[in-house]
Design an enzyme around this catalytic site. Structure first.
Site, PDB file in Angstrom:
ATOM      1  N   GLY A 144       1.069  -1.322   0.046  1.00  0.00           N
ATOM      2  CA  GLY A 144      -0.060   0.112   0.075  1.00  0.00           C
ATOM      3  C   GLY A 144       0.836   1.331  -0.246  1.00  0.00           C
ATOM      4  O   GLY A 144       0.469   2.429  -0.459  1.00  0.00           O
ATOM      5  N   TRP A 203       2.371   1.768  -3.503  1.00  0.00           N
ATOM      6  CA  TRP A 203       1.518   2.454  -4.376  1.00  0.00           C
ATOM      7  C   TRP A 203       1.495   3.802  -4.416  1.00  0.00           C
ATOM      8  O   TRP A 203       1.409   4.205  -5.723  1.00  0.00           O
ATOM      9  CB  TRP A 203      -0.093   1.991  -3.790  1.00  0.00           C
ATOM     10  N   HIS A 204       1.810   4.642  -3.452  1.00  0.00           N
ATOM     11  CA  HIS A 204       2.142   5.962  -3.439  1.00  0.00           C
ATOM     12  C   HIS A 204       3.255   6.217  -4.439  1.00  0.00           C
ATOM     13  O   HIS A 204       3.320   7.572  -4.895  1.00  0.00           O
ATOM     14  CB  HIS A 204       2.052   6.586  -2.245  1.00  0.00           C
ATOM     15  N   GLY A 205       4.153   5.587  -4.666  1.00  0.00           N
ATOM     16  CA  GLY A 205       5.428   5.923  -5.299  1.00  0.00           C
ATOM     17  C   GLY A 205       6.382   4.933  -5.180  1.00  0.00           C
ATOM     18  O   GLY A 205       6.570   4.377  -4.147  1.00  0.00           O
ATOM     19  N   PHE A 233       0.295  10.966  -6.590  1.00  0.00           N
ATOM     20  CA  PHE A 233       0.244   9.528  -6.720  1.00  0.00           C
ATOM     21  C   PHE A 233      -0.488   8.978  -7.706  1.00  0.00           C
ATOM     22  O   PHE A 233      -1.451   9.177  -7.951  1.00  0.00           O
ATOM     23  CB  PHE A 233      -0.194   9.154  -5.233  1.00  0.00           C
TER      24      PHE A 233
END
Lengths: 304, 261
Positions: free
Chosen positions: B117, B120-122, B261
């Site tokens: 997770g 997922w943001h970068g 993101f």
């Protein structure tokens, strides 16, 4: 509910208008909240002609923003924190101010231009709204008035009391002798010791050349000046490359320069920004340079 | 958005190397301000999306449900960015086995889900660490839940809420400073800058602009009380004030934080 909400908004706007009209002229506290807003307020004052009498304009970055403007009564300072010289130049071009001469800071020219800054001021919608509804301008934001007052009257005393209860003294200002100063100086020295690429220099100076040509066509006199910095940065790779580019694109035989005084006289607060005292010294030097010679050249020790 | 756009100009100082000049207290308030900003920004534009969808008769699910009143990490993730946490739960945590494959596997699943997770943001280590930190918190919480039984009381709930908030707020630093060395520099400044003068202007403005977010959460908690009815009767004053603030104090426009993101 909607009608009552709108009615209350109108009441707030009327009260705000009255406050700005009646109380603001006597308000002794600063009403700007942060440096971005200070930049905007300064730009709005210029663009709306509140400094029409000042026909000499200084453009620069946070370095020349330190100049003591009380000593330079004829000047308007369009130096913006965290910005380059191009924002000031763009505003001069877009304003209807009768500018006679422009003094351009040399130090931070590589920052490039930020068109969004000037467009946020001169784009038709914000320009006309804020021109005619002056109480919507950034300098009149209500939180600015509440904030500064609350900061001095409530937050500062409460925090100082709390800290003294925990045995912590009031804290010290950033001293030029502190380890923090050394750290900041080291950071800036590292940054300035990187030589800019030829492409970058060409790109920036061609852009500047275009601006200067525009001013020459409008018979606006242009002069360049370099703010003194810490001696460890004064002749750094970047400073020298920028200086040489200025002399290459704008030869001293053809353009006016206020030569930089000897850097060793200036310690600065972080390597590049002058302290209040140093800024006062440099301002008087800047002023005397103008008075000393009508062609703006000065017989000081020069850094070339 | 007025809150987020105004806070942005103060939390800007959580940028390397500028924060190194600020006192520890100021740095703490900057983190608090960023916590408020990220909520106001993200929840604000989620509400804008819901409102716009509503104009076309689409009903979008709620994405933020007063997350800062959470008294546990699992509750926080049921209230924060619900669309992402539901996705992670349904497409990662449950397929990995969820809590059906024994205690140790449950901890590992929580950890792995949050680690991914975070990614997922970068593709930056700080996002992975952020996810790992939250995954670890969820695992530790689950472990402690089985070991320690706390008596339910208002005081304990408040203490738990404060712990969760402080933890979540500290973890946002990894969001604001994706370069891990800058996070270390921030924490080092936090530890060593006690001798510097506090920047009272920054602290004051952060408190002022964070107040609406605090009030928003407080009003939710207050909702069940009878005295809330009096507040409801004056609701129009708050809406009127909000419109006034949009007109005169809207702050500088900036991109939504989550757009990166």
């Amino acid at each position: 509910m909607i009608r009552r909400s709108i009615l209350f908004t109108v009441i707030c706007l009327i009260l705000h208008f009255l406050f700005i009209k009646a109380v603001k002229p006597h308000w002794k506290w600063k009403a700007t909240q942060h440096q971005w807003q200070e930049n905007i307020v300064k730009a709005q004052k210029f663009i709306y002609g509140e400094s029409f009498s000042k026909r000499k304009v200084i453009v620069g970055s946070s370095l020349s923003n330190r100049l003591v403007m009380d000593s330079l009564e004829d000047f308007c300072n369009l130096s913006f924190n965290a910005k380059s010289i191009f924002e000031g130049l763009a505003l001069i071009k877009k304003s209807s101010q009768p500018v006679q001469s422009v003094y351009i800071e040399m130090n931070m020219v590589l920052g490039g231009s930020d068109p969004s800054f000037s467009s946020s001021i001169v784009d038709p919608v914000p320009f006309y709204i804020k021109k005619y509804f002056f109480y919507l301008r950034e300098e009149n934001q209500p939180v600015g008035y509440v904030g500064e007052l609350a900061s001095y009257k409530i937050v500062k005393p409460v925090f100082r009391r709390m800290k003294s209860l925990f045995g912590n003294n009031h804290g010290k200002n950033t001293s030029q002798q502190s380890p923090l100063f050394n750290k900041m100086l080291k950071n800036h020295a590292f940054e300035f010791n990187e030589k800019p690429s030829e492409e970058k220099l060409d790109q920036v100076f061609n852009l500047l050349k275009k601006e200067i040509t525009y001013f020459a066509e409008k018979n606006i006199q242009v002069a360049f000046f370099e703010m003194p910095v810490n001696k460890s940065i004064c002749n750094s790779m970047r400073a020298v490359a920028v200086r040489e580019s200025f002399y290459k694109y704008f030869p001293p035989q053809k353009y006016n320069y206020i030569d930089m005084p000897d850097c060793s006289a200036f310690l600065t607060t972080d390597g590049i920004h002058l302290s209040d005292t140093e800024a006062a010294i440099y301002t008087s030097y800047f002023k005397s340079s103008l008075k000393g010679d009508s062609t703006l050249h000065h017989p000081f020790q020069i850094v070339r | 958005m007025v809150v987020a756009d105004n806070l942005k100009d103060f939390t800007f100082w959580i940028t390397y190397p500028y924060f190194q000049n600020l006192s520890s207290f100021t740095l703490i308030f900057l983190l608090f301000g960023y916590s408020m900003q990220i909520f106001a920004d993200f929840a604000g534009y989620s509400l804008i999306a819901m409102g716009l969808a509503g104009l076309f008769c689409y009903k979008f699910p709620v994405n933020f449900n007063f997350p800062y009143i959470s008294t546990s990490f699992s509750e926080f993730w049921q209230r924060w960015h619900i669309s992402l946490s539901s996705f992670l739960k349904e497409y990662l945590y449950i397929p990995l086995g969820g809590n059906k494959k024994g205690t140790i596997r449950t901890y590992i699943n929580l950890f792995v889900t949050m680690f991914l997770g975070g990614l997922w943001h970068g593709a930056a280590w700080s996002y992975a660490v952020w996810g790992t930190v939250h995954g670890s918190a969820l695992a530790v919480e689950r472990f402690l839940k089985g070991k320690i039984k706390l008596k339910e009381s208002r005081t304990i709930s408040v203490v738990k809420g404060i712990i969760v908030f402080i933890f979540v707020t500290l973890a946002w630093l990894l969001f604001k400073l994706p370069d891990f060395s800058h996070v270390k520099a921030y924490l080092s400044s936090l530890k060593s800058n006690f001798f510097l003068e506090d920047n009272y202007a920054i602290i004051t403005y952060i408190l002022i602009y964070s107040f609406p977010v605090v009030l928003y959460h407080a009003a939710y908690l207050w909702k069940s009380q009878i005295s809330f009815l009096a507040f409801r009767r004056m609701e129009y004053l708050f809406y009127g004030l909000m419109i006034f603030m949009i007109l005169v104090n809207s702050g500088s426009p900036g991109a939504f934080i989550y757009f990166q993101f």
